[in-house]
Design an enzyme around this catalytic site. Structure first.
Site, PDB file in Angstrom:
ATOM      1  N   LYS A 160       0.865  -1.132  -0.142  1.00 14.68           N
ATOM      2  CA  LYS A 160       0.129   0.095  -0.013  1.00 14.68           C
ATOM      3  C   LYS A 160       0.885   1.170  -0.076  1.00 14.68           C
ATOM      4  O   LYS A 160       1.220   1.868   1.004  1.00 14.68           O
ATOM      5  CB  LYS A 160      -0.915  -0.025   1.036  1.00 14.68           C
ATOM      6  CG  LYS A 160      -1.956   0.762   1.176  1.00 14.68           C
ATOM      7  CD  LYS A 160      -3.161   0.454   2.286  1.00 14.68           C
ATOM      8  CE  LYS A 160      -4.317   1.715   2.262  1.00 14.68           C
ATOM      9  NZ  LYS A 160      -5.102   1.795   1.264  1.00 14.68           N
TER      10      LYS A 160
HETATM   11  N1  PMP Z   1      -7.574  -1.833  -2.969  1.00 11.75           N
HETATM   12  C1  PMP Z   1      -6.925  -1.007  -2.748  1.00 11.75           C
HETATM   13  C2  PMP Z   1      -5.918  -0.707  -3.871  1.00 11.75           C
HETATM   14  C3  PMP Z   1      -6.949  -0.225  -1.372  1.00 11.75           C
HETATM   15  O1  PMP Z   1      -6.122   0.888  -1.425  1.00 11.75           O
HETATM   16  C4  PMP Z   1      -7.697  -0.565  -0.448  1.00 11.75           C
HETATM   17  C5  PMP Z   1      -7.892   0.351   0.785  1.00 11.75           C
HETATM   18  N2  PMP Z   1      -8.579   1.467   0.609  1.00 11.75           N
HETATM   19  C6  PMP Z   1      -8.526  -1.754  -0.623  1.00 11.75           C
HETATM   20  C7  PMP Z   1      -8.414  -2.227  -1.837  1.00 11.75           C
HETATM   21  C8  PMP Z   1      -9.567  -2.219   0.343  1.00 11.75           C
HETATM   22  O2  PMP Z   1      -8.750  -2.707   1.422  1.00 11.75           O
HETATM   23  P1  PMP Z   1      -9.197  -2.727   2.807  1.00 11.75           P
HETATM   24  O3  PMP Z   1     -10.445  -3.514   3.111  1.00 11.75           O
HETATM   25  O4  PMP Z   1      -7.964  -3.291   3.714  1.00 11.75           O
HETATM   26  O5  PMP Z   1      -9.276  -1.226   3.271  1.00 11.75           O
END
Ligand code: PMP
Length: 324
Positions: A160
């Site tokens: 991330k």
């Molecule tokens: N895909 C991406 C590219 C993200 O940055 C995120 C987080 N906003 C998600 C999916 C969803 O992940 P999470 O459920 O861990 O927030």
């Protein structure tokens, strides 16, 4: 516009600093090259005060993102978890979106990162559902993006990392400019990956399907929904899918810390199912909000309470309702 008051503090490398006084060096590597890693975490009101949802999992993912970039974050997971709890206490937040961010500093402008120090900040503020409270019921309208999702082997999309979000930003901007709420991103083979920053689920014939996360981050909300769905007796299959499979789904929804569980009503001008929130989506959404608000008997270890145990015991127990 962010709703941070003048007394609001940010955690910056071990110190709580008023957010208006935080200064970040203009020549920070992270600012110039997108070399940072971050998290998006949420805290919700419960009848024992605010609780952070799956804090440990978010912090582990942050440290794993840093590992992928070969970035040293000089804090343990426990220190980062504790900082987030104290940040909510100090800012007296009853609910929050929490943003930890580690980035390379201004020690050099060379692309080579191993001479750079890592700086870490954590901010928290109140943030409503990312795609709007109304859309949690009504569902969003999305468009398949003309931008290809970042390749798993280009910028390492399990991280991330701040720089990874340039393609997400382009996709979202394009979708909104064309009158849609969100984008659907495909990989270079035409397989569905996710939205601009949220994972996708579809429902067909009463079963749930979701694309694998080979080319993107491992979603914490996605994992929560996978577990909830199994507990609700649903069959869930991870599989490659194409955009036309989404067109003919009975239901579809996005998952993410920011978007929570948001139904998708339309894609590329075609209604999904009846063009409104489906019954399986609604049940999973309800289960999710029960979990994050501490109304479920299950997975209580996913909640990190912000108030000390003694204060929680003496708190008025009022039930928090969600609008969905
Ligand atoms: N895909 C991406 C590219 C993200 O940055 C995120 C987080 N906003 C998600 C999916 C969803 O992940 P999470 O459920 O861990 O927030």
């Amino acid at each position: 516009m962010l709703t941070l008051g003048p007394d609001h503090v940010i955690w910056l490398d071990g110190q709580f600093v008023p957010w208006t006084e935080v200064s970040i060096p203009a020549l920070s590597h992270g600012l110039h090259y997108g070399t940072g890693v971050f998290e998006g975490v949420r805290a919700y009101p419960t009848d024992q005060g605010p609780a952070i949802f799956r804090l440990k999992d978010h912090t582990d993912r942050l440290l794993n993102s840093a590992k992928i970039l070969n970035m040293t974050v000089p804090y343990s997971a426990e220190e980062l978890n504790h900082a987030q709890v104290e940040l909510l206490q100090r800012n007296q937040l009853e609910d929050a979106y929490i943003r930890p961010l580690s980035f390379f500093g201004p020690e050099s402008m060379s692309l080579y990162n191993q001479t750079l120090n890592t700086y870490t900040l954590i901010a928290a503020w109140h943030w409503d559902s990312y795609l709007g409270q109304e859309n949690l019921k009504r569902g969003v309208s999305i468009q398949t993006s003309s931008f290809t999702h970042r390749h798993a082997n280009s910028t390492l999309s399990k991280a991330k990392a701040t720089g990874n979000y340039l393609s997400s930003m382009l996709a979202l901007e394009e979708a909104k400019r064309n009158g849609y709420d969100e984008a659907l991103m495909l990989d270079s083979d035409g397989h569905v990956v996710e939205g601009s920053a949220e994972h996708l689920f579809i429902v067909r014939g009463g079963e749930l399907f979701t694309p694998p996360v080979t080319g993107t981050i491992e979603g914490i909300t996605r994992d929560t929904i996978l577990k909830l769905a199994k507990e609700q007796g649903l069959t869930v299959t991870e599989k490659l899918m194409t955009r036309d499979e989404v067109y003919i789904a009975d239901e579809a929804f996005f998952t993410g810390t920011a978007v929570e569980v948001t139904p998708i009503a339309k894609i590329d001008g075609r209604e999904i199912g009846k063009g409104s929130r489906g019954s399986i989506t609604e049940k999973l959404q309800r289960g999710y909000f029960d979990l994050v608000h501490g109304r479920s008997k299950h997975h209580s270890n996913w909640l990190t309470y912000v108030r000390k145990e003694h204060d929680r015991r003496t708190e008025n127990s009022s039930q928090y309702e969600t609008a969905v």
